[in-house]
Design an enzyme around this catalytic site. Structure first.
Site, PDB file in Angstrom:
ATOM      1  N   CYS A   1       0.819  -1.205   0.000  1.00  0.00           N
ATOM      2  CA  CYS A   1       0.000   0.000   0.000  1.00  0.00           C
ATOM      3  C   CYS A   1       0.859   1.264   0.000  1.00  0.00           C
ATOM      4  O   CYS A   1       1.990   1.249   0.462  1.00  0.00           O
ATOM      5  CB  CYS A   1      -0.860   0.031   1.257  1.00  0.00           C
ATOM      6  SG  CYS A   1      -1.715  -1.495   1.576  1.00  0.00           S
TER       7      CYS A   1
ATOM      8  N   ARG B   1       1.941   0.815  -6.102  1.00  0.00           N
ATOM      9  CA  ARG B   1       2.156   0.062  -4.866  1.00  0.00           C
ATOM     10  C   ARG B   1       0.942  -0.772  -4.479  1.00  0.00           C
ATOM     11  O   ARG B   1       1.033  -1.656  -3.624  1.00  0.00           O
ATOM     12  CB  ARG B   1       2.481   1.009  -3.720  1.00  0.00           C
ATOM     13  CG  ARG B   1       3.808   1.696  -3.850  1.00  0.00           C
ATOM     14  CD  ARG B   1       4.061   2.559  -2.651  1.00  0.00           C
ATOM     15  NE  ARG B   1       4.437   1.768  -1.499  1.00  0.00           N
ATOM     16  CZ  ARG B   1       5.676   1.612  -1.077  1.00  0.00           C
ATOM     17  NH1 ARG B   1       6.654   2.199  -1.707  1.00  0.00           N
ATOM     18  NH2 ARG B   1       5.956   0.869  -0.031  1.00  0.00           N
TER      19      ARG B   1
ATOM     20  N   TRP C   1      -3.412  -2.355  -1.284  1.00  0.00           N
ATOM     21  CA  TRP C   1      -3.242  -3.723  -1.776  1.00  0.00           C
ATOM     22  C   TRP C   1      -3.721  -4.593  -0.625  1.00  0.00           C
ATOM     23  O   TRP C   1      -3.068  -4.670   0.411  1.00  0.00           O
ATOM     24  CB  TRP C   1      -1.768  -3.983  -2.099  1.00  0.00           C
ATOM     25  CG  TRP C   1      -1.529  -5.323  -2.736  1.00  0.00           C
ATOM     26  CD1 TRP C   1      -1.588  -5.627  -4.058  1.00  0.00           C
ATOM     27  CD2 TRP C   1      -1.155  -6.540  -2.072  1.00  0.00           C
ATOM     28  NE1 TRP C   1      -1.289  -6.958  -4.258  1.00  0.00           N
ATOM     29  CE2 TRP C   1      -1.017  -7.542  -3.056  1.00  0.00           C
ATOM     30  CE3 TRP C   1      -0.935  -6.894  -0.746  1.00  0.00           C
ATOM     31  CZ2 TRP C   1      -0.658  -8.859  -2.758  1.00  0.00           C
ATOM     32  CZ3 TRP C   1      -0.577  -8.206  -0.447  1.00  0.00           C
ATOM     33  CH2 TRP C   1      -0.443  -9.165  -1.458  1.00  0.00           C
TER      34      TRP C   1
ATOM     35  N   ASN D   1       0.265   1.046   6.081  1.00  0.00           N
ATOM     36  CA  ASN D   1       0.921   0.106   5.174  1.00  0.00           C
ATOM     37  C   ASN D   1       1.606  -0.933   6.040  1.00  0.00           C
ATOM     38  O   ASN D   1       2.491  -0.593   6.824  1.00  0.00           O
ATOM     39  CB  ASN D   1       1.953   0.865   4.319  1.00  0.00           C
ATOM     40  CG  ASN D   1       2.793  -0.069   3.471  1.00  0.00           C
ATOM     41  OD1 ASN D   1       2.358  -1.176   3.146  1.00  0.00           O
ATOM     42  ND2 ASN D   1       3.982   0.365   3.104  1.00  0.00           N
ATOM     43  N   GLY D   2       1.194  -2.184   5.937  1.00  0.00           N
ATOM     44  CA  GLY D   2       1.791  -3.233   6.770  1.00  0.00           C
ATOM     45  C   GLY D   2       0.719  -4.203   7.228  1.00  0.00           C
ATOM     46  O   GLY D   2      -0.380  -4.236   6.661  1.00  0.00           O
TER      47      GLY D   2
ATOM     48  N   GLU E   1      12.495 -15.957 -16.223  1.00  0.00           N
ATOM     49  CA  GLU E   1      12.067 -14.559 -16.222  1.00  0.00           C
ATOM     50  C   GLU E   1      11.050 -14.296 -17.348  1.00  0.00           C
ATOM     51  O   GLU E   1      10.065 -13.583 -17.149  1.00  0.00           O
ATOM     52  CB  GLU E   1      13.303 -13.650 -16.352  1.00  0.00           C
ATOM     53  CG  GLU E   1      13.031 -12.169 -16.457  1.00  0.00           C
ATOM     54  CD  GLU E   1      12.326 -11.541 -15.253  1.00  0.00           C
ATOM     55  OE1 GLU E   1      12.124 -12.229 -14.246  1.00  0.00           O
ATOM     56  OE2 GLU E   1      11.947 -10.368 -15.362  1.00  0.00           O
TER      57      GLU E   1
ATOM     58  N   LYS F   1       7.314 -12.867 -16.649  1.00  0.00           N
ATOM     59  CA  LYS F   1       6.797 -11.640 -17.265  1.00  0.00           C
ATOM     60  C   LYS F   1       5.443 -11.908 -17.910  1.00  0.00           C
ATOM     61  O   LYS F   1       4.510 -11.148 -17.751  1.00  0.00           O
ATOM     62  CB  LYS F   1       7.760 -11.085 -18.340  1.00  0.00           C
ATOM     63  CG  LYS F   1       9.031 -10.451 -17.846  1.00  0.00           C
ATOM     64  CD  LYS F   1       8.863  -9.102 -17.187  1.00  0.00           C
ATOM     65  CE  LYS F   1       8.590  -9.184 -15.730  1.00  0.00           C
ATOM     66  NZ  LYS F   1       9.630  -9.393 -14.795  1.00  0.00           N
TER      67      LYS F   1
ATOM     68  N   GLU G   1       2.695 -12.563 -15.252  1.00  0.00           N
ATOM     69  CA  GLU G   1       2.345 -11.382 -14.467  1.00  0.00           C
ATOM     70  C   GLU G   1       1.407 -10.435 -15.192  1.00  0.00           C
ATOM     71  O   GLU G   1       0.468  -9.922 -14.612  1.00  0.00           O
ATOM     72  CB  GLU G   1       3.611 -10.567 -14.156  1.00  0.00           C
ATOM     73  CG  GLU G   1       4.398 -11.040 -12.995  1.00  0.00           C
ATOM     74  CD  GLU G   1       5.488 -10.031 -12.666  1.00  0.00           C
ATOM     75  OE1 GLU G   1       5.498  -9.529 -11.550  1.00  0.00           O
ATOM     76  OE2 GLU G   1       6.339  -9.753 -13.535  1.00  0.00           O
TER      77      GLU G   1
ATOM     78  N   HIS H   1      11.859 -34.566 -19.350  1.00  0.00           N
ATOM     79  CA  HIS H   1      11.581 -35.266 -18.098  1.00  0.00           C
ATOM     80  C   HIS H   1      10.200 -34.938 -17.544  1.00  0.00           C
ATOM     81  O   HIS H   1       9.946 -35.152 -16.358  1.00  0.00           O
ATOM     82  CB  HIS H   1      12.667 -34.923 -17.062  1.00  0.00           C
ATOM     83  CG  HIS H   1      14.030 -35.364 -17.481  1.00  0.00           C
ATOM     84  ND1 HIS H   1      14.405 -36.680 -17.503  1.00  0.00           N
ATOM     85  CD2 HIS H   1      15.088 -34.658 -17.943  1.00  0.00           C
ATOM     86  CE1 HIS H   1      15.646 -36.774 -17.942  1.00  0.00           C
ATOM     87  NE2 HIS H   1      16.090 -35.560 -18.223  1.00  0.00           N
TER      88      HIS H   1
ATOM     89  N   LYS I   1       3.853  -3.362  -6.612  1.00  0.00           N
ATOM     90  CA  LYS I   1       5.249  -3.176  -6.998  1.00  0.00           C
ATOM     91  C   LYS I   1       6.211  -3.602  -5.900  1.00  0.00           C
ATOM     92  O   LYS I   1       7.203  -4.268  -6.150  1.00  0.00           O
ATOM     93  CB  LYS I   1       5.485  -1.706  -7.362  1.00  0.00           C
ATOM     94  CG  LYS I   1       6.896  -1.407  -7.841  1.00  0.00           C
ATOM     95  CD  LYS I   1       7.178  -2.066  -9.164  1.00  0.00           C
ATOM     96  CE  LYS I   1       8.598  -1.875  -9.625  1.00  0.00           C
ATOM     97  NZ  LYS I   1       8.928  -2.837 -10.697  1.00  0.00           N
TER      98      LYS I   1
HETATM   99  O1  M6R Z   1      11.714  -4.957  -5.165  1.00  0.00           O
HETATM  100  P1  M6R Z   1      12.213  -6.365  -5.267  1.00  0.00           P
HETATM  101  O2  M6R Z   1      13.221  -6.550  -6.338  1.00  0.00           O
HETATM  102  O3  M6R Z   1      12.714  -6.881  -3.945  1.00  0.00           O
HETATM  103  O4  M6R Z   1      10.936  -7.200  -5.635  1.00  0.00           O
HETATM  104  C1  M6R Z   1      10.981  -8.589  -5.752  1.00  0.00           C
HETATM  105  C2  M6R Z   1       9.757  -9.120  -6.455  1.00  0.00           C
HETATM  106  O5  M6R Z   1       8.607  -8.814  -5.722  1.00  0.00           O
HETATM  107  C3  M6R Z   1       9.617  -8.550  -7.865  1.00  0.00           C
HETATM  108  O6  M6R Z   1      10.739  -8.827  -8.634  1.00  0.00           O
HETATM  109  C4  M6R Z   1       8.377  -9.124  -8.566  1.00  0.00           C
HETATM  110  O7  M6R Z   1       8.541 -10.479  -8.804  1.00  0.00           O
HETATM  111  C5  M6R Z   1       8.115  -8.341  -9.847  1.00  0.00           C
HETATM  112  N1  M6R Z   1       6.715  -8.084  -9.978  1.00  0.00           N
HETATM  113  C6  M6R Z   1       8.602  -9.050 -11.058  1.00  0.00           C
HETATM  114  O8  M6R Z   1       8.244  -8.446 -12.248  1.00  0.00           O
END
Ligand code: M6R
Length: 612
Positions: free
Chosen positions: A2, A27, A74, A100-101, A485, A489, A492, A508, A607
């Site tokens: 948040c 966020r 969030w 936030n928390g 990765e 992507k 996500e 496998h 984020k």
């Molecule tokens: O800010 P950070 O690099 O610590 O974040 C880690 C992950 O939360 C972040 O990489 C997340 O997987 C992204 N959404 C990837 O695109």
């Protein structure tokens, strides 16, 4: 997670809060809300969904108020609906809290407070904070005392901004486990979880430390510990610019950030490469190099995309410096009693520098008495401040939830670290060091070549496959983490189920998934494993899978095996992830656009994940 913002000062508060929320929307974006004080009363407005909806609700409101707090959510506890949106109020409606928390002991606190007669109106953990302050805020008890007494009862994490209608000239903030900064202006002050929210107004900030509370007025502030000891604030200057937070003509931040990579990778190695000596210099680690170069083992811990960068770091450091490396998910590291003996150091990688799991892993390593070094993007973030030393990746603010430019900058810094250690340990010769350094120096122009010449091609590939429900990403060696990765992507931002695998592992198990509906991305560059990868491609083709190959420029032969080919320029094998990932980022982006997805704010994500 948040985002929170608070304001007190000369401006009308609502536009300041809305502007701040918009800059922090990445966020969290389940719901949003704000509260301000007018005529001695708190007015709260909340809305489900994105900030734009809240803004619309407020469009006819011209509130003559100069103090307020706001929140973009969030959801952790309670559905993401209007009722559960922040701010949360006490029974009297005179205390408003944005948080936030997570309050971990909220059930016990809620039960206790209900017994005392408090009425709860939401399902959130945050609401207990408002009622708990109310409980302590009795006649003759100053609000700050009630606040600190309440905070001492809370287990969990918080970054808070709080209003008290009895004190219309004061804003309160507190921090434990979630970031809070105070922005210092002229006749105005700010509280925020994120510098992006306030950079438009001031670049002078104070980072609250763990367990600190601030009392903020329009012309000053005081900071205390929870035990009411006064703390001397240290004002720091932000380097971020407003321009970096704008889309700059791109339709989405993600696309802007993909196209920024020639510049951001260059920024990551600028001033750090020594071509003549075939090495790198990283001032952030300078005072610890004697220890680092003698390490017997390095553990790298991170989450998500940063974890993928860590896996690439494992290949780089082991190959160039011959120090054994283990890579751990930060979320697992903390809870599996890791063995961190003498001669081991931990590296943590984080874009935001606020990821709760990574922070917890860092603290676990410190508790075990080992040194922790950071590879972080956000300057002044908690991880950057708690590590013993570290290197900033200098990628600039990354706003798109899907990490792109931070990934390539993290790899760049890991390559510099590996090169520097390899040279210092006498494993990499000056010639080999020169070769690597020269290849690295040319990476920005090669990324630019891919962006300029392959984007249209990738867009077409996305058009072909965007309606599929699954995809596989396969790579070998140092490009295996790139396959992970690529899959992340796509998942996500387009919500297509995707898996990343080492190409040879496919037989496998995952090969059972292959049919004419399965697009399979192969990283098939001209390296030692090329022939083996071609065999894996054949295995997919013979089962009617659709093959998209990422191949080295000049390789025409691959067209015989692949349905589609995306080319990347040649580079040193160890640096190839910096190029092979670019087509994958673009493919995920264009696929998500074609599927009508929310690119910069994909569903259910945030984020920076500041809860464990
Ligand atoms: O800010 P950070 O690099 O610590 O974040 C880690 C992950 O939360 C972040 O990489 C997340 O997987 C992204 N959404 C990837 O695109």
């Amino acid at each position: 997670m948040c985002g929170i913002i608070g304001y007190i000062g000369k401006r009308k508060v609502v536009p300041v809060l809305i502007d701040g929320l918009k800059r922090m929307e990445y966020r969290g974006y389940d719901s949003a809300g704000l509260a301000y004080i007018r005529d001695g009363e708190i007015v709260a407005v909340k809305s489900m969904g994105k900030i734009a909806r809240l803004e619309q609700q407020l469009q006819d409101v011209d509130a003559e108020s100069h103090i307020g707090v706001a929140h973009t959510r969030w959801a952790t506890h309670g559905e993401p609906n209007e009722k559960n949106a922040h701010p949360h109020l006490d029974c009297t409606g005179r205390i408003a809290v944005v948080h936030n928390g997570i309050v971990e002991n909220y059930r016990a606190l809620r039960k206790y407070l209900q017994k005392q007669g408090h009425r709860f109106t939401t399902e959130t953990d945050t609401e207990v904070i408002a009622h708990l302050i109310e409980e302590y805020y009795k006649k003759d008890i100053p609000f700050i005392d009630a606040l600190t007494s309440a905070l001492l009862q809370i287990e969990g994490t918080y970054g808070l901004a709080i209003l008290n209608a009895d004190e219309p000239n004061k804003l309160y903030a507190a921090r434990h486990g979630s970031p809070v900064i105070i922005g210092k202006g002229e006749k105005e002050n700010f509280v925020a979880s994120d510098a992006a929210a306030i950079i438009r107004y001031t670049n002078r900030v104070i980072y609250l430390n763990e367990g600190e509370v601030a009392e903020v007025t329009d012309d000053g502030f005081e900071i205390f510990t929870l035990r009411k000891d006064r703390v001397k604030p240290e004002v720091q200057k932000l380097t971020m610019t407003l321009q970096e937070l704008e889309k700059g003509g791109y339709p989405h931040f993600m696309l802007k950030e993909i196209f920024e990579q020639p510049a951001t990778v260059r920024n990551s190695f600028r001033g750090r490469l020594n071509l003549e000596m075939g090495t790198a210099r990283l001032n952030g680690l300078k005072s610890h190099l004697d220890v680092i170069e003698k390490l017997k083992r390095i553990v790298i811990t991170a989450c998500g995309t940063s974890w993928h960068a860590a896996l690439i770091g494992e290949y780089l450091i082991e190959e160039l410096a011959r120090i054994p490396v283990e890579v751990e998910y930060a979320s697992e590291f903390r809870y599996r009693s890791p063995v961190l003996d003498d001669g081991t150091a931990v590296f943590v990688i984080s874009q935001s520098g606020e990821t709760a799991d990574t922070l917890a892993a860092l603290r676990e390593a410190h508790n075990q008495g080992v040194s922790v070094f950071g590879i972080v993007n956000v300057v002044g973030s908690t991880i950057a401040r708690e590590t013993d030393a570290g290197v900033y990746i200098h990628a600039g603010p990354e706003i798109g939830v899907a990490s792109t430019k931070a990934f390539t900058s993290q790899i760049t810094v890991l390559a510099l670290t590996a090169l520097m250690l390899g040279r210092r340990r006498g494993i990499v010769s000056t010639e080999r060091g020169y070769e690597l350094a020269s290849h690295l120096a040319k990476i920005p122009e090669k990324i630019k070549w891919i962006l300029d010449s392959q984007t249209a091609n990738i867009k077409k590939i996305a058009e072909k496959y965007h309606k599929k429900n699954n995809a596989l990403f396969l790579g070998r060696g140092i490009n295996f983490p790139v396959a992970l990765e690529g899959a992340l992507k796509l998942k996500e931002i387009s919500y297509i189920h995707a898996e990343g695998y080492p190409a040879a592992e496919m037989k496998h198990g995952p090969i059972a998934l292959i049919d004419e509906n399965m697009p399979v991305f192969f990283i098939a560059i001209d390296d030692l494993m090329y022939k083996k990868v071609v065999s894996n491609i054949e295995e997919v083709r013979s089962r009617k899978g659709k093959v998209i190959a990422i191949a080295t420029l000049g390789n025409e032969e691959i067209r015989r095996y692949a349905d589609d080919v995306v080319y990347i320029p040649e580079t040193d094998y160890l640096l190839s992830p910096l190029l092979t990932v670019i087509p994958m980022q673009l493919f995920a982006y264009y696929t998500a656009v074609l599927r009508g997805c929310s690119i910069d704010q994909p569903r259910n994500l945030a984020k920076s994940v500041t809860v464990e």
